[in-house]
Design a protein around this motif. Structure first.
Motif, mmCIF file in Angstrom:
data_model
loop_
_atom_site.group_PDB
_atom_site.id
_atom_site.type_symbol
_atom_site.label_atom_id
_atom_site.label_comp_id
_atom_site.label_asym_id
_atom_site.label_seq_id
_atom_site.Cartn_x
_atom_site.Cartn_y
_atom_site.Cartn_z
ATOM 1 N N ARG A 162 -74.580 -16.342 24.689
ATOM 2 C CA ARG A 162 -75.128 -16.478 23.333
ATOM 3 C C ARG A 162 -76.481 -15.774 23.288
ATOM 4 O O ARG A 162 -77.327 -15.982 24.126
ATOM 5 C CB ARG A 162 -75.276 -17.946 22.967
ATOM 6 C CG ARG A 162 -75.952 -18.162 21.604
ATOM 7 C CD ARG A 162 -75.978 -19.637 21.242
ATOM 8 N NE ARG A 162 -74.609 -20.137 21.115
ATOM 9 C CZ ARG A 162 -74.306 -21.425 20.932
ATOM 10 N NH1 ARG A 162 -75.282 -22.326 20.918
ATOM 11 N NH2 ARG A 162 -73.052 -21.805 20.811
ATOM 12 N N PHE A 163 -76.668 -14.940 22.215
ATOM 13 C CA PHE A 163 -77.922 -14.230 22.026
ATOM 14 C C PHE A 163 -78.643 -14.873 20.845
ATOM 15 O O PHE A 163 -78.160 -14.849 19.717
ATOM 16 C CB PHE A 163 -77.667 -12.740 21.751
ATOM 17 C CG PHE A 163 -76.974 -12.034 22.887
ATOM 18 C CD1 PHE A 163 -77.719 -11.461 23.913
ATOM 19 C CD2 PHE A 163 -75.586 -11.953 22.935
ATOM 20 C CE1 PHE A 163 -77.079 -10.806 24.960
ATOM 21 C CE2 PHE A 163 -74.958 -11.322 23.980
ATOM 22 C CZ PHE A 163 -75.705 -10.740 25.004
ATOM 23 N N GLN A 164 -79.833 -15.460 21.107
ATOM 24 C CA GLN A 164 -80.568 -16.175 20.067
ATOM 25 C C GLN A 164 -81.518 -15.266 19.291
ATOM 26 O O GLN A 164 -82.155 -15.720 18.350
ATOM 27 C CB GLN A 164 -81.373 -17.317 20.719
ATOM 28 C CG GLN A 164 -80.523 -18.337 21.460
ATOM 29 C CD GLN A 164 -79.733 -19.226 20.513
ATOM 30 O OE1 GLN A 164 -79.895 -19.159 19.285
ATOM 31 N NE2 GLN A 164 -78.868 -20.045 21.073
ATOM 32 N N GLY A 165 -81.601 -13.985 19.654
ATOM 33 C CA GLY A 165 -82.529 -13.092 18.984
ATOM 34 C C GLY A 165 -81.994 -12.594 17.648
ATOM 35 O O GLY A 165 -80.929 -12.992 17.176
ATOM 36 N N VAL A 166 -82.756 -11.694 17.041
ATOM 37 C CA VAL A 166 -82.398 -11.183 15.708
ATOM 38 C C VAL A 166 -81.405 -10.043 15.782
ATOM 39 O O VAL A 166 -80.908 -9.581 14.751
ATOM 40 C CB VAL A 166 -83.657 -10.704 14.957
ATOM 41 C CG1 VAL A 166 -84.583 -11.880 14.699
ATOM 42 C CG2 VAL A 166 -84.393 -9.629 15.778
ATOM 43 N N PRO A 212 -59.969 3.300 15.869
ATOM 44 C CA PRO A 212 -60.464 2.461 14.764
ATOM 45 C C PRO A 212 -61.197 1.224 15.321
ATOM 46 O O PRO A 212 -60.951 0.800 16.449
ATOM 47 C CB PRO A 212 -59.176 2.074 14.016
ATOM 48 C CG PRO A 212 -58.101 2.201 15.028
ATOM 49 C CD PRO A 212 -58.500 3.334 15.934
ATOM 50 N N PRO A 213 -62.071 0.652 14.526
ATOM 51 C CA PRO A 213 -62.818 -0.534 14.992
ATOM 52 C C PRO A 213 -61.864 -1.709 15.213
ATOM 53 O O PRO A 213 -60.916 -1.900 14.469
ATOM 54 C CB PRO A 213 -63.804 -0.790 13.864
ATOM 55 C CG PRO A 213 -63.210 -0.146 12.674
ATOM 56 C CD PRO A 213 -62.463 1.061 13.170
ATOM 57 N N ASN A 214 -62.161 -2.515 16.258
ATOM 58 C CA ASN A 214 -61.327 -3.684 16.549
ATOM 59 C C ASN A 214 -62.179 -4.896 16.932
ATOM 60 O O ASN A 214 -61.772 -5.733 17.723
ATOM 61 C CB ASN A 214 -60.330 -3.370 17.667
ATOM 62 C CG ASN A 214 -61.043 -3.029 18.977
ATOM 63 O OD1 ASN A 214 -62.241 -2.802 18.977
ATOM 64 N ND2 ASN A 214 -60.283 -2.998 20.059
ATOM 65 N N LEU A 215 -63.414 -5.017 16.382
ATOM 66 C CA LEU A 215 -64.284 -6.166 16.614
ATOM 67 C C LEU A 215 -64.410 -6.981 15.352
ATOM 68 O O LEU A 215 -64.423 -6.438 14.242
ATOM 69 C CB LEU A 215 -65.681 -5.709 17.067
ATOM 70 C CG LEU A 215 -65.770 -5.042 18.434
ATOM 71 C CD1 LEU A 215 -67.205 -4.627 18.714
ATOM 72 C CD2 LEU A 215 -65.251 -5.976 19.525
ATOM 73 N N HIS A 216 -64.498 -8.305 15.499
ATOM 74 C CA HIS A 216 -64.689 -9.196 14.371
ATOM 75 C C HIS A 216 -65.820 -10.167 14.714
ATOM 76 O O HIS A 216 -65.843 -10.768 15.784
ATOM 77 C CB HIS A 216 -63.411 -9.976 14.080
ATOM 78 C CG HIS A 216 -63.603 -11.000 13.004
ATOM 79 N ND1 HIS A 216 -63.747 -10.651 11.662
ATOM 80 C CD2 HIS A 216 -63.685 -12.360 13.060
ATOM 81 C CE1 HIS A 216 -63.901 -11.739 10.951
ATOM 82 N NE2 HIS A 216 -63.874 -12.796 11.785
ATOM 83 N N ILE A 217 -66.794 -10.286 13.780
ATOM 84 C CA ILE A 217 -67.953 -11.173 13.975
ATOM 85 C C ILE A 217 -67.877 -12.255 12.912
ATOM 86 O O ILE A 217 -67.801 -11.982 11.722
ATOM 87 C CB ILE A 217 -69.269 -10.399 13.851
ATOM 88 C CG1 ILE A 217 -69.311 -9.256 14.888
ATOM 89 C CG2 ILE A 217 -70.453 -11.314 14.070
ATOM 90 C CD1 ILE A 217 -70.549 -8.386 14.781
ATOM 91 N N THR A 218 -67.909 -13.510 13.388
ATOM 92 C CA THR A 218 -67.852 -14.635 12.451
ATOM 93 C C THR A 218 -69.200 -14.834 11.802
ATOM 94 O O THR A 218 -70.209 -14.221 12.195
ATOM 95 C CB THR A 218 -67.422 -15.906 13.193
ATOM 96 O OG1 THR A 218 -68.451 -16.265 14.122
ATOM 97 C CG2 THR A 218 -66.122 -15.689 13.929
ATOM 98 N N SER A 219 -69.228 -15.720 10.793
ATOM 99 C CA SER A 219 -70.504 -16.028 10.139
ATOM 100 C C SER A 219 -71.476 -16.718 11.085
ATOM 101 O O SER A 219 -72.689 -16.710 10.877
ATOM 102 C CB SER A 219 -70.257 -16.912 8.909
ATOM 103 O OG SER A 219 -69.622 -18.132 9.301
ATOM 104 N N GLY A 220 -70.945 -17.333 12.126
ATOM 105 C CA GLY A 220 -71.823 -17.974 13.111
ATOM 106 C C GLY A 220 -72.330 -17.024 14.159
ATOM 107 O O GLY A 220 -73.090 -17.427 15.038
ATOM 108 N N GLY A 221 -71.903 -15.751 14.130
ATOM 109 C CA GLY A 221 -72.396 -14.771 15.061
ATOM 110 C C GLY A 221 -71.525 -14.570 16.274
ATOM 111 O O GLY A 221 -71.858 -13.781 17.160
#
Length: 310
Positions: free
Chosen positions: A275-279, A292-301
């Motif tokens: 877990r990265f707590q920085g900005v 093509p892109p294949n990453l997904h980031i949730t609203s929680g990071g």
């Protein structure tokens, strides 16, 4: 006709009275006196050029002056003052019940046994072995120039101080070895030119350099503090050494890194959750691809690898 002497006359009586009061001069070549008394009046001199043998008791109440050799083979009781100025050889047992004053040099070649209290006020030199089986008290200065061996415990009491060159051990437990000081009564248990060992409380110990580094251990963490301005913080439970913001702390379930930058020159593998707590997350040297892109980031990071196909 021979002259007749009247033994009862006045002249003979007067002469006998003088002999009784003042003595008389008589040449004695061979004389035996049996159960008699011989009195030499005051001022008389008795000179014996030959041998004088006394089989009975001899008593001298005045001065006995012996200028030659005096041999005493039996028991000699000397009750008065005895001045012996020449060589005196005593080969048998000698008992002195009164005071014995010796002002000149004295040589004792045999065993000397002293059962009572002994006081020596002058300088004493012992070139052989000195064996003391009982307690020994020395109230003055003791100087030992040769090697000294102590087989049992050596205890210094009543404010004693042990010094050996640059080494000093004090009664309160403080020991100084040149530039190194060990003091169990101080927060700085060990003080050296390069740093100190600090113990502020039970189960807490720290190593610090003389400028800016420290290693601290206690029951909750192991801590490495490096660089920065040094300061010491004390409270009722521990002593905390702080040397700026570069800090590595290992504690229960976690390792804390507190620094402006943390550099990893090799690979890093994380088997658990990262877990990265920085900005943000910055990776300027990632390789490129036309896929093509294949990453997904949730609203929680949280980041997932996506299997969605457009």
């Amino acid at each position: 006709m021979a002259r007749v002497v009247d033994l009862t006359g006045e002249d003979v009586t007067r002469q006998r009275r003088k002999e009784r009061n003042y003595g008389t001069k008589t040449d004695l070549s061979s004389t035996t006196v049996e159960r008699g008394n011989t009195h030499w009046a005051e001022g008389s001199n008795v000179n014996i050029d030959g041998f004088l043998g006394v089989a009975g008791t001899q008593r001298v109440t005045g001065l006995l002056d012996v200028t030659g050799t005096f041999n005493g083979s039996g028991t000699n009781n000397l009750d008065g003052t005895n001045n012996l100025s020449g060589d005196n050889n005593l080969t048998g047992p000698t008992e002195v019940s009164g005071s014995l004053d010796v002002t000149g040099p004295t040589n004792l070649d045999g065993v000397l046994t002293i059962n009572g209290d002994t006081t020596i006020t002058g300088d004493t030199t012992i070139t052989g072995l000195l064996a003391v089986d009982g307690p020994t008290t020395i109230s003055g200065t003791l100087d030992i120039e040769g090697a000294t061996t102590v087989a049992a415990d050596l205890e210094l009491i009543a404010g004693g101080l042990l010094k050996a060159g640059v080494t000093k051990i004090e009664p309160n437990g403080k020991a100084t070895f040149g530039d190194v000081v060990i003091d169990p009564n101080s927060i700085y248990m060990i003080q050296a030119p390069g740093g100190n060992m600090v113990s502020g409380a039970a189960d807490q110990i720290s190593l610090s350099s003389s400028s800016s580094s420290s290693v601290s251990l206690d029951s909750t963490r192991a801590e490495l503090d490096y660089k920065g301005a040094a300061k010491t913080t004390l409270d009722g439970s521990k002593a905390q050494l702080s040397f700026g913001t570069t800090l590595v702390k290992a504690r229960a379930g976690a390792i804390d890194l507190d620094a402006a930058k943390t550099w990893l020159t090799g690979q890093i593998e994380v088997a658990g959750f990262a877990r990265f707590q920085g900005v943000g997350f910055y990776a300027p040297n990632l390789p490129s691809t036309s896929n093509p892109p294949n990453l997904h980031i949730t609203s929680g990071g949280q980041v997932y690898r996506s299997t969605w196909t457009p």
